[in-house]
Motif scaffolding. Sequence first.
Motif, PDB file in Angstrom:
ATOM      1  N   THR A 172      -9.735   8.199  -4.355  1.00  0.00           N
ATOM      2  CA  THR A 172      -8.445   7.782  -3.810  1.00  0.00           C
ATOM      3  C   THR A 172      -7.509   7.462  -4.968  1.00  0.00           C
ATOM      4  O   THR A 172      -7.903   6.807  -5.937  1.00  0.00           O
ATOM      5  CB  THR A 172      -8.603   6.557  -2.907  1.00  0.00           C
ATOM      6  N   ILE A 173      -6.287   7.910  -4.884  1.00  0.00           N
ATOM      7  CA  ILE A 173      -5.299   7.725  -5.951  1.00  0.00           C
ATOM      8  C   ILE A 173      -4.292   6.676  -5.513  1.00  0.00           C
ATOM      9  O   ILE A 173      -3.693   6.784  -4.437  1.00  0.00           O
ATOM     10  CB  ILE A 173      -4.582   9.052  -6.269  1.00  0.00           C
ATOM     11  N   GLY A 203       1.694   3.779  -3.025  1.00  0.00           N
ATOM     12  CA  GLY A 203       0.700   3.660  -1.969  1.00  0.00           C
ATOM     13  C   GLY A 203      -0.593   4.340  -2.361  1.00  0.00           C
ATOM     14  O   GLY A 203      -0.766   4.803  -3.492  1.00  0.00           O
ATOM     15  N   ASN A 204      -1.539   4.393  -1.413  1.00  0.00           N
ATOM     16  CA  ASN A 204      -2.842   5.009  -1.637  1.00  0.00           C
ATOM     17  C   ASN A 204      -2.888   6.382  -0.971  1.00  0.00           C
ATOM     18  O   ASN A 204      -2.509   6.533   0.196  1.00  0.00           O
ATOM     19  CB  ASN A 204      -3.959   4.124  -1.063  1.00  0.00           C
ATOM     20  N   TYR A 205      -3.389   7.370  -1.726  1.00  0.00           N
ATOM     21  CA  TYR A 205      -3.397   8.747  -1.260  1.00  0.00           C
ATOM     22  C   TYR A 205      -4.685   9.444  -1.669  1.00  0.00           C
ATOM     23  O   TYR A 205      -5.409   9.000  -2.555  1.00  0.00           O
ATOM     24  CB  TYR A 205      -2.224   9.535  -1.866  1.00  0.00           C
ATOM     25  N   ASN A 206      -4.942  10.562  -1.001  1.00  0.00           N
ATOM     26  CA  ASN A 206      -5.847  11.581  -1.532  1.00  0.00           C
ATOM     27  C   ASN A 206      -5.003  12.752  -2.009  1.00  0.00           C
ATOM     28  O   ASN A 206      -3.906  12.999  -1.493  1.00  0.00           O
ATOM     29  CB  ASN A 206      -6.826  12.068  -0.472  1.00  0.00           C
ATOM     30  N   LEU A 207      -5.533  13.461  -3.011  1.00  0.00           N
ATOM     31  CA  LEU A 207      -4.887  14.683  -3.474  1.00  0.00           C
ATOM     32  C   LEU A 207      -5.599  15.868  -2.834  1.00  0.00           C
ATOM     33  O   LEU A 207      -6.827  15.996  -2.902  1.00  0.00           O
ATOM     34  CB  LEU A 207      -4.928  14.790  -4.992  1.00  0.00           C
ATOM     35  N   GLY A 224      -0.855  18.634  -2.925  1.00  0.00           N
ATOM     36  CA  GLY A 224      -0.077  17.555  -2.322  1.00  0.00           C
ATOM     37  C   GLY A 224      -0.846  16.264  -2.174  1.00  0.00           C
ATOM     38  O   GLY A 224      -2.086  16.216  -2.257  1.00  0.00           O
ATOM     39  N   LEU A 225      -0.102  15.206  -1.969  1.00  0.00           N
ATOM     40  CA  LEU A 225      -0.653  13.884  -1.675  1.00  0.00           C
ATOM     41  C   LEU A 225      -0.353  13.544  -0.225  1.00  0.00           C
ATOM     42  O   LEU A 225       0.766  13.737   0.261  1.00  0.00           O
ATOM     43  CB  LEU A 225      -0.044  12.815  -2.579  1.00  0.00           C
ATOM     44  N   GLU A 254     -10.351  13.438   5.227  1.00  0.00           N
ATOM     45  CA  GLU A 254     -11.242  14.520   4.838  1.00  0.00           C
ATOM     46  C   GLU A 254     -10.437  15.670   4.238  1.00  0.00           C
ATOM     47  O   GLU A 254      -9.221  15.751   4.390  1.00  0.00           O
ATOM     48  CB  GLU A 254     -12.030  15.009   6.059  1.00  0.00           C
ATOM     49  N   ALA A 255     -11.151  16.590   3.580  1.00  0.00           N
ATOM     50  CA  ALA A 255     -10.486  17.777   3.039  1.00  0.00           C
ATOM     51  C   ALA A 255      -9.792  18.513   4.170  1.00  0.00           C
ATOM     52  O   ALA A 255     -10.366  18.752   5.229  1.00  0.00           O
ATOM     53  CB  ALA A 255     -11.507  18.680   2.349  1.00  0.00           C
ATOM     54  N   GLY A 256      -8.524  18.859   3.962  1.00  0.00           N
ATOM     55  CA  GLY A 256      -7.757  19.566   4.978  1.00  0.00           C
ATOM     56  C   GLY A 256      -7.128  18.684   6.031  1.00  0.00           C
ATOM     57  O   GLY A 256      -6.392  19.174   6.894  1.00  0.00           O
ATOM     58  N   SER A 257      -7.370  17.383   5.983  1.00  0.00           N
ATOM     59  CA  SER A 257      -6.837  16.481   7.012  1.00  0.00           C
ATOM     60  C   SER A 257      -5.319  16.361   6.953  1.00  0.00           C
ATOM     61  O   SER A 257      -4.694  15.928   7.926  1.00  0.00           O
ATOM     62  CB  SER A 257      -7.471  15.096   6.885  1.00  0.00           C
TER      63      SER A 257
END
Length: 680
Positions: A450-451, A430-434, A393-394, A399-402
């Motif tokens: 950051t994607i 928008g801006n996301y982490n995967l 998911g995005l 942090e990882a798991g946030s």
Amino acid sequence: MKKLPHPLQVQTPSPRSLVACCKCMGPPREAVDSMDGVKLKVTSRYVVIKNDIFELTLSNPDGIVTGVRYNGLDNLMEVLNKEDNRGYWDIVWNPPGERTGIFDVIKGTDFRIIHHDENQAEVSFTRSWDPSLEGKAVPLIIDKRFIVLRGSLGFYTYGIYEHKEGWPDFGIGETRVAFKLRKDKFHYMAMADNRQRIMPMPDDRVPPRGQQLAYPEAVLLVDPINPKLKGEVDDKYQYSCEDQYNNVHGWISSDPPIGFWQITPSDEFRTGGPLKQNLTSHVGPTMLAMFLSAHYAGDDLSPKFTNGEYWKKVHGPVFMYLNSSQDASDQSLLWEDAKVQTMMEKQSWPYDFVLSEDFQKTEQRGCISGRLLVRDRYIIDGEDLYGTSAYVGLALPGEAGSWQRECKGYQFWCRADADGSFYIKNIVAGNYNLYAWVPGFIGDYKFDATITISSGDDIYLGDLVYEPPRDGPTMWEIGIPDRSAAEFYVPDPNPNYVNRLFINHPDRFRQYGLWERYAELYPDRDLVYTVGESDYSTDWFYAQVTRRTDENTYQPTTWQIRFNLDSVSPNTNYKFRVALASSANAELQVRFNDQDRVVPHFTSGLIGRDNAIARHGIHGLYWLFNIGVSSSWLVPGMNTIYLKQPRSQSPFQGIMYDYLRLEGPVAANLTANLTKPTLA
């Protein structure tokens, strides 16, 4: 269960609703073809929108649903309630430093017609904010919208929340849409194929018909109006649901046979990710569309807005769907039809008819794809495994798991295929982490960069490799790493406190009072689990809870894991990994071979407020602790790990384990005692 006849498309110009021929009824095709379209009437007190199938009445300018006329009934809403207690948006908020939330039914002060023609009406009820309202009203501009389409069997609602720079700090504990239906008509509730039943009446929950149990939500039905329900427990939290499955729920009237359903076609505006649990429908008859809540998570999922930060978010749209049938004896007809409609709504997401510029349409959104692999050399050295059924998911950067504690932005999730391939579509720019996690493996994956998603993007990431936490070979393991305690021993309920729906049910953990069964099973000593002899499905209680000693006193509990080591590698470190599925005002202390050690070898400190034990959830938030174990703490032969939960002020303080694993030192024989993780 009967299947529906083939549904007829009835909406013009774009199909959004169903009318089934034969037993599931709507207007005949001739009536659809001759419809005059959507009509809108505005008076000083009401806004009435109708489309020849149903009629929606909203208070002006409050924007409260005061009436829904359909299939011969003047009003499906509870007419005995005041008008502002029928169908409404609400919010629980708190000023800075205040822990007690303020409950606020959101009433508009300005009414606008956004659009009206024969095919569609969209109306707005807005409540603004200015400094004169500081401390009295939540510092947000809230724009509630309602949409009725031509030929549609229901209406849509969504809300736009905006906090401007320089406005006061505040927090949100909950926001939702609530619908309270007629208690003389709607008695049957459905939220899943195996979670539906005749429900108690609201009168059954108050004395003398009902007896409150350990907390106000749980009531024993002593003398219910329907005598068949006598002796059962009613609790709204028994009908909670993970958001990934929380797509449709609602109520059925038998006279006339009518269904009133709440359909949520996307999880993107909900908080906390796909595993977050929320309320659905419950006795009232009440039907909820939850957008944000602290349930099964605690304060971690209550967003705080500080330093005058800007925030804007669209909640919804959700669809309130109406259907009817000729057969009052078979509720499955209306339920099956509601499921079909849900699939149609999902396929139509994001809706092209929503007129707010803040709701992005398909062409404004982007997509992302790739494949997730898992690398664990202690399972297969030199070869990557597929991330089968991984959650990918995005969410906002963190942090990882946030993502499981993220509560301000949008989230977009999918399940990977058998080979780990994933495809996420319709992502708001928008801006996301995967992020990702894989059933069968502990820990969380996060893509390094950051994607940025822009309109029309179709990003392919290729192969991504997740290396789960691992220092050495598996010496032993308990449970399945799937973020749930469901595989452990869930006892039968006390016969005096049963909800018959959950007898012989996969969700047997939703029975009331299971925490009290621990002291009955272990009256004089705590749980002892022996590796190689015990079976976690029968010998590991689903929750480490306190032990009640008298009316208001509880004791801490200490569990033991006993295991044999043929030898111990000197001057090395082992690793003890403990994944928790839930924690409620609890603490995990770990001691190795010394139960009386004053300072534990490890402590988590006080963690968690998810209250999943009391609320019949088999999990809350996920915690992973990676504990270094000095070889000096271990001995050749029999060893004992002591797991103590020392907090004992209430029966609901405790933890649920997800998975436990002892890893040998890296220098150990990599092929000895290896076990593959069990896939969920």
